[in-house]
Design a protein around this motif. Structure first.
Motif, short mmCIF file in Angstrom:
data_model
loop_
_atom_site.label_atom_id
_atom_site.label_comp_id
_atom_site.label_asym_id
_atom_site.label_seq_id
_atom_site.Cartn_x
_atom_site.Cartn_y
_atom_site.Cartn_z
N THR A 2 -0.31 -11.01 -41.21
CA THR A 2 -0.79 -11.46 -39.62
C THR A 2 -1.42 -12.93 -39.72
OG1 THR A 2 -1.27 -9.20 -39.00
CG2 THR A 2 -2.01 -11.12 -37.66
N GLU A 42 11.75 -0.95 -33.37
CA GLU A 42 10.84 -1.50 -34.62
C GLU A 42 10.83 -2.86 -34.92
OE1 GLU A 42 8.62 -0.85 -37.74
OE2 GLU A 42 9.33 0.75 -36.53
N VAL A 43 12.06 -3.76 -34.23
CA VAL A 43 11.89 -5.18 -34.78
C VAL A 43 11.10 -5.58 -33.85
CG1 VAL A 43 13.58 -7.31 -34.00
CG2 VAL A 43 14.40 -5.40 -35.17
N GLN A 46 7.45 -4.86 -35.65
CA GLN A 46 7.36 -5.77 -36.67
C GLN A 46 6.80 -7.06 -36.57
OE1 GLN A 46 10.64 -5.71 -39.58
NE2 GLN A 46 10.89 -3.22 -39.20
N ALA A 49 3.52 -7.39 -35.31
CA ALA A 49 2.37 -6.98 -36.51
C ALA A 49 2.08 -8.44 -36.95
CB ALA A 49 2.90 -6.04 -37.60
N ALA A 105 7.98 -14.70 -39.61
CA ALA A 105 8.85 -13.74 -39.88
C ALA A 105 9.56 -14.01 -41.35
CB ALA A 105 9.87 -13.40 -38.79
N LEU A 109 13.72 -10.16 -41.10
CA LEU A 109 13.19 -9.75 -39.74
C LEU A 109 13.93 -10.71 -38.84
CD1 LEU A 109 11.70 -8.16 -37.79
CD2 LEU A 109 9.56 -9.67 -38.27
#
Length: 131
Positions: A2, A42-43, A46, A49, A105, A109
């Motif tokens: 992060t 989920e993308v 992610q 996050a 990313a 991703l």
């Protein structure tokens, strides 16, 4: 990993050549709110996050979009949400924020993000894809 809030905003501020971190934060909030409306599942989780918590929440609770915006309409929508912005300054805002997001990313991703977006967003992220 992060990004820390300060690091994220410093990157956006440098890329957007903003005078203050507040200006960078305003651009980041608008662009991420619009981006979040285009990403699902989920993308989106992610990507969230990887962002500082307050920006992750914006991405996860986006402005609603009735339909996916083309890159041009995305820039126009950004201009509409930022007081005093023009399409030219909004394009700069979008590029500053999305290129910072692209750096956070990994390629996998980013590829998944681009698959969820209309054609042409690769340029907004500063990552032109071979055609």
């Amino acid at each position: 990993m992060t990004l820390r809030r300060e690091a994220f905003l410093d990157h956006v501020r440098e890329r957007g050549e903003y005078g203050t971190v507040e200006e960078a934060g305003r651009a980041a909030r608008v662009v991420l709110a619009l981006l979040g409306a285009h990403l699902v599942g989920e993308v989106r989780a992610q990507l969230a996050a990887l962002l500082p918590e307050d920006f992750a929440l914006i991405l996860l609770n986006p402005l609603q979009s009735a339909e996916p915006l083309s890159p041009e309409r995305f820039v126009r929508a950004t201009a509409a949400w930022i007081e005093g912005a023009t399409e030219q300054t909004a394009a700069w805002d979008v590029s500053a924020v999305l290129s910072t997001v692209a750096d956070a990313a990994d390629d996998g991703l980013l590829g998944q993000i681009l698959l969820q977006l209309p054609v042409g967003y690769d340029l907004l992220f500063g990552r032109p894809q071979p055609t």
